[in-house]
Motif scaffolding. Sequence first.
Motif, PDB file in Angstrom:
ATOM      1  N   PRO A  87      32.584 139.886   6.111  1.00  0.00           N
ATOM      2  CA  PRO A  87      31.914 138.621   5.896  1.00  0.00           C
ATOM      3  C   PRO A  87      30.774 138.667   4.906  1.00  0.00           C
ATOM      4  CG  PRO A  87      31.330 139.544   8.009  1.00  0.00           C
ATOM      5  CD  PRO A  87      32.417 140.375   7.452  1.00  0.00           C
ATOM      6  N   ALA A  88      30.144 139.814   4.707  1.00  0.00           N
ATOM      7  CA  ALA A  88      28.987 139.851   3.821  1.00  0.00           C
ATOM      8  C   ALA A  88      29.250 140.686   2.585  1.00  0.00           C
ATOM      9  CB  ALA A  88      27.779 140.398   4.572  1.00  0.00           C
ATOM     10  N   THR A 102      29.166 132.243  10.116  1.00  0.00           N
ATOM     11  CA  THR A 102      28.644 133.541   9.679  1.00  0.00           C
ATOM     12  C   THR A 102      29.634 134.239   8.754  1.00  0.00           C
ATOM     13  OG1 THR A 102      27.337 133.806  11.707  1.00  0.00           O
ATOM     14  CG2 THR A 102      27.866 135.810  10.481  1.00  0.00           C
ATOM     15  N   ASP A 103      30.894 134.200   9.126  1.00  0.00           N
ATOM     16  CA  ASP A 103      31.938 134.847   8.335  1.00  0.00           C
ATOM     17  C   ASP A 103      32.107 134.180   6.973  1.00  0.00           C
ATOM     18  OD1 ASP A 103      34.046 136.438   7.603  1.00  0.00           O
ATOM     19  OD2 ASP A 103      35.513 135.476   8.909  1.00  0.00           O
ATOM     20  N   SER A 107      24.586 135.316  15.487  1.00  0.00           N
ATOM     21  CA  SER A 107      25.048 135.635  14.140  1.00  0.00           C
ATOM     22  C   SER A 107      24.762 137.093  13.800  1.00  0.00           C
ATOM     23  CB  SER A 107      24.374 134.715  13.119  1.00  0.00           C
ATOM     24  OG  SER A 107      24.762 135.038  11.798  1.00  0.00           O
ATOM     25  N   GLY A 129      25.219 134.104   5.894  1.00  0.00           N
ATOM     26  CA  GLY A 129      25.981 133.872   7.108  1.00  0.00           C
ATOM     27  C   GLY A 129      25.114 133.379   8.251  1.00  0.00           C
ATOM     28  N   GLN A 183      27.567 140.102  13.165  1.00  0.00           N
ATOM     29  CA  GLN A 183      27.594 140.992  12.008  1.00  0.00           C
ATOM     30  C   GLN A 183      27.471 142.450  12.438  1.00  0.00           C
ATOM     31  OE1 GLN A 183      25.440 139.456   8.432  1.00  0.00           O
ATOM     32  NE2 GLN A 183      24.877 137.749   9.758  1.00  0.00           N
ATOM     33  N   GLY A 190      28.764 133.929   4.847  1.00  0.00           N
ATOM     34  CA  GLY A 190      28.406 135.278   4.451  1.00  0.00           C
ATOM     35  C   GLY A 190      29.301 135.807   3.354  1.00  0.00           C
TER      36      GLY A 190
END
Length: 311
Positions: A27-28, A181-182, A245, A213, A249, A185
Amino acid sequence: MSFTVASAASAASSRRPAPEPVGPSDPASNAGASGLPRAGRRSNLILRILSAAVLAPIALAAAYFGGWPFAAFWFAAAALVLWEWLSLTDARSSKFLFPSVAAGLAVAAVIAEWHRPITASLVVLLGVFAVAVFAPSARRRWMMAGVAYAGALLVAPIMLRSDPALGVFAIAFLFGVVWATDILGYFAGRAIGGPKLAPAISPGKTWAGAFGGTCGAVVVAYVGSRYAGIDTDPGALMMVAIVLSVIAQGGDLLESWIKRQFDAKDAGTTIPGHGGVMDRLDGFWAAALVAMLIGILRGGIDAPAQGLLLW
């Protein structure tokens, strides 16, 4: 959610000679972390979108109807995660391990749906202890961790959904936080890049993606508190969203670390563009577990959804 054990078994084919940076499935991540050509990244993104377009409505429908469809949905997810975990860690040496533990998860799902969450949790814990006693010593700890991981993924959502008044809102809130968040991000990481979040574990993740995210999760909490008809404090719910969140992560990073221990890029190939079920639910698993604990601490074992949402 149409999965098969045969497709999940292909997790072993995702092994690589050496750990590779995890690209767009994180996600990031930033744009260049995957090492794929531009066309390859675009194709992978299209697969991600198509997979999400199919799976998200199924997950939302199960949450809306609740009851046995919801329990069956999360049992299927937990069983597939268990299979991928055992495949990833080379812990399927015993042909009786997966069916016996999966049977235990099925019993836990039934008991949880009967509104006996403590008993369901004890069934999962019994499975962990059984693996500790009977499993080969070479992979015992990994096998115990896999049972606990799958069991938490099973029990936590069912407990949150069990509240007839707020259960569906709790699951929708959890989905919204994790998905925001996904998605935010991923795009923030690609657009901004910058310093790495945890380069030794997942070189593709950036601080910009992590912050983006979390901001997305805060927006979800604010919109939900204002327009979902729940009498709660928006500021407090936004703080909960920040916690969940960050935890989501952390769950993503934990799975990345686990995959690096076994030189694997993905946990499986069940979901096109995403890898395995475990790859898709790593953040949700962690957030659901912490959300359940917050709900129990504030609302009691019989009303975790109220404890999570009402401030």
